[in-house]
Motif scaffolding. Structure first.
Motif, PDB file in Angstrom:
ATOM      1  N   GLU A  11     -20.360  25.523 -14.595  1.00 45.46           N
ATOM      2  CA  GLU A  11     -18.913  25.684 -14.712  1.00 45.46           C
ATOM      3  C   GLU A  11     -18.551  25.883 -16.176  1.00 45.46           C
ATOM      4  O   GLU A  11     -19.294  25.531 -17.070  1.00 45.46           O
ATOM      5  CB  GLU A  11     -18.216  24.451 -14.155  1.00 45.46           C
ATOM      6  CG  GLU A  11     -18.378  24.303 -12.656  1.00 45.46           C
ATOM      7  CD  GLU A  11     -17.589  23.133 -12.110  1.00 45.46           C
ATOM      8  OE1 GLU A  11     -16.679  22.650 -12.797  1.00 45.46           O
ATOM      9  OE2 GLU A  11     -17.901  22.711 -10.992  1.00 45.46           O
ATOM     10  N   GLY A  12     -17.390  26.458 -16.404  1.00 41.95           N
ATOM     11  CA  GLY A  12     -16.928  26.661 -17.764  1.00 41.95           C
ATOM     12  C   GLY A  12     -17.149  28.087 -18.229  1.00 41.95           C
ATOM     13  O   GLY A  12     -17.727  28.915 -17.528  1.00 41.95           O
ATOM     14  N   ILE A  13     -16.666  28.373 -19.402  1.00 37.99           N
ATOM     15  CA  ILE A  13     -16.738  29.719 -19.969  1.00 37.99           C
ATOM     16  C   ILE A  13     -18.027  29.874 -20.761  1.00 37.99           C
ATOM     17  O   ILE A  13     -18.348  29.043 -21.610  1.00 37.99           O
ATOM     18  CB  ILE A  13     -15.521  29.995 -20.869  1.00 37.99           C
ATOM     19  CG1 ILE A  13     -14.242  29.912 -20.037  1.00 37.99           C
ATOM     20  CG2 ILE A  13     -15.640  31.345 -21.553  1.00 37.99           C
ATOM     21  CD1 ILE A  13     -12.975  29.964 -20.857  1.00 37.99           C
ATOM     22  N   ASP A  14     -18.745  30.945 -20.488  1.00 40.46           N
ATOM     23  CA  ASP A  14     -19.980  31.240 -21.211  1.00 40.46           C
ATOM     24  C   ASP A  14     -19.633  32.099 -22.424  1.00 40.46           C
ATOM     25  O   ASP A  14     -18.884  33.071 -22.306  1.00 40.46           O
ATOM     26  CB  ASP A  14     -20.959  31.981 -20.301  1.00 40.46           C
ATOM     27  CG  ASP A  14     -22.281  32.217 -20.973  1.00 40.46           C
ATOM     28  OD1 ASP A  14     -23.090  31.275 -20.998  1.00 40.46           O
ATOM     29  OD2 ASP A  14     -22.485  33.326 -21.499  1.00 40.46           O
ATOM     30  N   LYS A  15     -20.160  31.765 -23.572  1.00 44.42           N
ATOM     31  CA  LYS A  15     -19.862  32.503 -24.806  1.00 44.42           C
ATOM     32  C   LYS A  15     -21.104  33.186 -25.375  1.00 44.42           C
ATOM     33  O   LYS A  15     -21.123  33.560 -26.535  1.00 44.42           O
ATOM     34  CB  LYS A  15     -19.260  31.562 -25.839  1.00 44.42           C
ATOM     35  CG  LYS A  15     -17.917  30.995 -25.406  1.00 44.42           C
ATOM     36  CD  LYS A  15     -17.342  30.076 -26.442  1.00 44.42           C
ATOM     37  CE  LYS A  15     -16.019  29.529 -25.960  1.00 44.42           C
ATOM     38  NZ  LYS A  15     -15.436  28.603 -26.909  1.00 44.42           N
ATOM     39  N   SER A  16     -22.114  33.371 -24.558  1.00 44.30           N
ATOM     40  CA  SER A  16     -23.346  34.000 -25.030  1.00 44.30           C
ATOM     41  C   SER A  16     -23.192  35.517 -25.073  1.00 44.30           C
ATOM     42  O   SER A  16     -22.179  36.074 -24.633  1.00 44.30           O
ATOM     43  CB  SER A  16     -24.515  33.612 -24.119  1.00 44.30           C
ATOM     44  OG  SER A  16     -24.344  34.181 -22.840  1.00 44.30           O
ATOM     45  N   ILE A  18     -24.606  37.579 -23.268  1.00 44.06           N
ATOM     46  CA  ILE A  18     -24.672  38.153 -21.917  1.00 44.06           C
ATOM     47  C   ILE A  18     -23.557  37.619 -21.019  1.00 44.06           C
ATOM     48  O   ILE A  18     -23.660  37.639 -19.794  1.00 44.06           O
ATOM     49  CB  ILE A  18     -26.052  37.887 -21.270  1.00 44.06           C
ATOM     50  CG1 ILE A  18     -26.339  36.393 -21.172  1.00 44.06           C
ATOM     51  CG2 ILE A  18     -27.148  38.631 -22.022  1.00 44.06           C
ATOM     52  CD1 ILE A  18     -27.542  36.059 -20.300  1.00 44.06           C
ATOM     53  N   CYS A  19     -22.443  37.181 -21.618  1.00 45.45           N
ATOM     54  CA  CYS A  19     -21.365  36.554 -20.850  1.00 45.45           C
ATOM     55  C   CYS A  19     -20.803  37.475 -19.768  1.00 45.45           C
ATOM     56  O   CYS A  19     -20.423  36.995 -18.697  1.00 45.45           O
ATOM     57  CB  CYS A  19     -20.264  36.043 -21.772  1.00 45.45           C
ATOM     58  SG  CYS A  19     -19.399  37.324 -22.688  1.00 45.45           S
ATOM     59  N   ALA A  20     -20.750  38.780 -19.998  1.00 44.79           N
ATOM     60  CA  ALA A  20     -20.225  39.700 -18.975  1.00 44.79           C
ATOM     61  C   ALA A  20     -21.114  39.679 -17.728  1.00 44.79           C
ATOM     62  O   ALA A  20     -20.609  39.692 -16.598  1.00 44.79           O
ATOM     63  CB  ALA A  20     -20.132  41.116 -19.529  1.00 44.79           C
ATOM     64  N   TYR A  21     -22.416  39.613 -17.918  1.00 41.90           N
ATOM     65  CA  TYR A  21     -23.338  39.542 -16.780  1.00 41.90           C
ATOM     66  C   TYR A  21     -23.213  38.206 -16.049  1.00 41.90           C
ATOM     67  O   TYR A  21     -23.281  38.144 -14.824  1.00 41.90           O
ATOM     68  CB  TYR A  21     -24.777  39.743 -17.240  1.00 41.90           C
ATOM     69  CG  TYR A  21     -24.995  41.068 -17.926  1.00 41.90           C
ATOM     70  CD1 TYR A  21     -24.969  42.253 -17.197  1.00 41.90           C
ATOM     71  CD2 TYR A  21     -25.218  41.131 -19.286  1.00 41.90           C
ATOM     72  CE1 TYR A  21     -25.158  43.477 -17.822  1.00 41.90           C
ATOM     73  CE2 TYR A  21     -25.413  42.348 -19.925  1.00 41.90           C
ATOM     74  CZ  TYR A  21     -25.380  43.518 -19.185  1.00 41.90           C
ATOM     75  OH  TYR A  21     -25.565  44.715 -19.805  1.00 41.90           O
ATOM     76  N   ILE A  22     -23.003  37.149 -16.816  1.00 41.89           N
ATOM     77  CA  ILE A  22     -22.831  35.820 -16.226  1.00 41.89           C
ATOM     78  C   ILE A  22     -21.575  35.810 -15.359  1.00 41.89           C
ATOM     79  O   ILE A  22     -21.586  35.335 -14.221  1.00 41.89           O
ATOM     80  CB  ILE A  22     -22.755  34.725 -17.310  1.00 41.89           C
ATOM     81  CG1 ILE A  22     -24.013  34.718 -18.183  1.00 41.89           C
ATOM     82  CG2 ILE A  22     -22.482  33.355 -16.695  1.00 41.89           C
ATOM     83  CD1 ILE A  22     -25.295  34.453 -17.445  1.00 41.89           C
ATOM     84  N   ARG A  23     -20.473  36.352 -15.872  1.00 43.83           N
ATOM     85  CA  ARG A  23     -19.219  36.406 -15.099  1.00 43.83           C
ATOM     86  C   ARG A  23     -19.393  37.232 -13.831  1.00 43.83           C
ATOM     87  O   ARG A  23     -18.882  36.870 -12.770  1.00 43.83           O
ATOM     88  CB  ARG A  23     -18.092  36.977 -15.953  1.00 43.83           C
ATOM     89  CG  ARG A  23     -17.469  35.974 -16.884  1.00 43.83           C
ATOM     90  CD  ARG A  23     -16.143  36.471 -17.454  1.00 43.83           C
ATOM     91  NE  ARG A  23     -16.242  37.803 -18.051  1.00 43.83           N
ATOM     92  CZ  ARG A  23     -16.529  38.042 -19.324  1.00 43.83           C
ATOM     93  NH1 ARG A  23     -16.738  37.042 -20.147  1.00 43.83           N
ATOM     94  NH2 ARG A  23     -16.592  39.271 -19.777  1.00 43.83           N
ATOM     95  N   ASP A  24     -20.092  38.366 -13.931  1.00 40.19           N
ATOM     96  CA  ASP A  24     -20.341  39.190 -12.737  1.00 40.19           C
ATOM     97  C   ASP A  24     -21.126  38.405 -11.688  1.00 40.19           C
ATOM     98  O   ASP A  24     -20.804  38.439 -10.502  1.00 40.19           O
ATOM     99  CB  ASP A  24     -21.111  40.459 -13.103  1.00 40.19           C
ATOM    100  CG  ASP A  24     -20.259  41.486 -13.820  1.00 40.19           C
ATOM    101  OD1 ASP A  24     -19.018  41.334 -13.827  1.00 40.19           O
ATOM    102  OD2 ASP A  24     -20.847  42.432 -14.373  1.00 40.19           O
TER     103      ASP A  24
END
Length: 60
Positions: A11-16, A18-24
């Protein structure tokens, strides 16, 4: 060594980087009753690489 939860399931916002891939992946995970993500070695990913390369050549 403790089990590390993959970023897609956290949970939470990823700031790495590859964050766009994580959100997808998180979006896909929310839309299906069952969803599994598995790591594959890049050497087995030849078809996806070929499709992406051809798409870039055509500007798609």
């Amino acid at each position: 060594m403790p089990f590390l939860l993959p970023k897609i399931y956290r949970e939470g916002i990823d700031k790495s980087d590859i964050c766009a891939y994580i959100r997808d992946g998180q979006g896909l995970n929310e839309r299906f009753c069952t969803c599994q993500f598995k790591h594959i070695h890049r050497s087995t990913n030849g078809v996806a690489h070929l499709l992406a390369t051809e798409g870039l050549k055509k500007g798609e």
